[in-house]
Design a protein around this motif. Structure first.
Motif, PDB file in Angstrom:
ATOM      1  N   THR A 261      -0.604   6.011 -11.806  1.00 13.47           N
ATOM      2  CA  THR A 261      -0.995   5.474 -10.502  1.00 13.47           C
ATOM      3  C   THR A 261      -2.514   5.314 -10.434  1.00 13.47           C
ATOM      4  N   SER A 262      -3.242   6.309 -10.917  1.00 17.60           N
ATOM      5  CA  SER A 262      -4.709   6.234 -10.922  1.00 17.60           C
ATOM      6  C   SER A 262      -5.206   5.105 -11.813  1.00 17.60           C
TER       7      SER A 262
ATOM      8  N   VAL B 141      -3.577   2.272 -12.334  1.00 19.58           N
ATOM      9  CA  VAL B 141      -3.297   1.012 -11.645  1.00 19.58           C
ATOM     10  C   VAL B 141      -4.179   0.834 -10.404  1.00 19.58           C
ATOM     11  N   ILE B 142      -4.269   1.859  -9.566  1.00 19.99           N
ATOM     12  CA  ILE B 142      -4.952   1.723  -8.274  1.00 19.99           C
ATOM     13  C   ILE B 142      -6.470   1.873  -8.404  1.00 19.99           C
TER      14      ILE B 142
ATOM     15  N   SER C  96      -2.125  10.776  -4.740  1.00 19.95           N
ATOM     16  CA  SER C  96      -2.779   9.473  -4.905  1.00 19.95           C
ATOM     17  C   SER C  96      -3.636   9.129  -3.691  1.00 19.95           C
TER      18      SER C  96
ATOM     19  N   VAL D  57       3.359  12.611  -5.580  1.00 23.31           N
ATOM     20  CA  VAL D  57       2.557  11.548  -6.189  1.00 23.31           C
ATOM     21  C   VAL D  57       1.869  10.715  -5.109  1.00 23.31           C
ATOM     22  N   VAL D  58       2.590  10.384  -4.052  1.00 26.19           N
ATOM     23  CA  VAL D  58       1.995   9.622  -2.944  1.00 26.19           C
ATOM     24  C   VAL D  58       0.861  10.430  -2.311  1.00 26.19           C
TER      25      VAL D  58
ATOM     26  N   LEU E  95       2.921  10.460 -13.611  1.00 29.39           N
ATOM     27  CA  LEU E  95       2.937   9.431 -12.566  1.00 29.39           C
ATOM     28  C   LEU E  95       1.594   9.317 -11.851  1.00 29.39           C
ATOM     29  N   ILE E  96       0.923  10.449 -11.621  1.00 36.73           N
ATOM     30  CA  ILE E  96      -0.405  10.406 -10.993  1.00 36.73           C
ATOM     31  C   ILE E  96      -1.389   9.692 -11.911  1.00 36.73           C
TER      32      ILE E  96
END
Length: 110
Positions: free
Chosen positions: A74-75, A77-78, A19, A15-16, A70-71
């Protein structure tokens, strides 16, 4: 139990890394590119440790399914990615599939 921790570490590393792909600007920026490469190396290393005891199909289904969710989150949010009802329903179905595999599959290790 530690094999599930290895799988969790593989998912987090993936995921890190995924991202960070956008930040690499086509792998033209060094630090984000390094983060992506190291993240994927760690992800596959921990996934390989997981496969010593968890069947590959089960481990990969969990890794890919939770990674997708999770990706996407994350996308959201970020990067401000928009989520509609269909995408949220799809993620619920993915998580449901992972839960069903873990609770009811005879091939999953417990």
């Amino acid at each position: 139990m530690k094999n599930w921790l290895f799988l969790g570490a593989a998912i987090v590393a993936e995921v890190v890394a995924t991202s960070g792909l956008k930040a690499t600007d086509g792998f033209t920026k060094f630090w984000p590119s390094l983060l992506v490469v190291l993240g994927y190396v760690m992800a596959f290393y921990f996934l390989s440790l997981t496969l010593k005891t968890i069947p590959v199909g089960i481990a990969y289904a969990i890794w890919a399914g939770l990674g997708i969710v999770l990706i996407t989150l994350t996308s959201w949010v970020i990067y401000g990615q928009k989520l509609d009802l269909a995408s949220m329903l799809g993620m619920v179905l993915i998580v449901s599939g992972v839960v069903i595999i873990n609770l009811f599959s005879n091939v999953s290790t417990h």
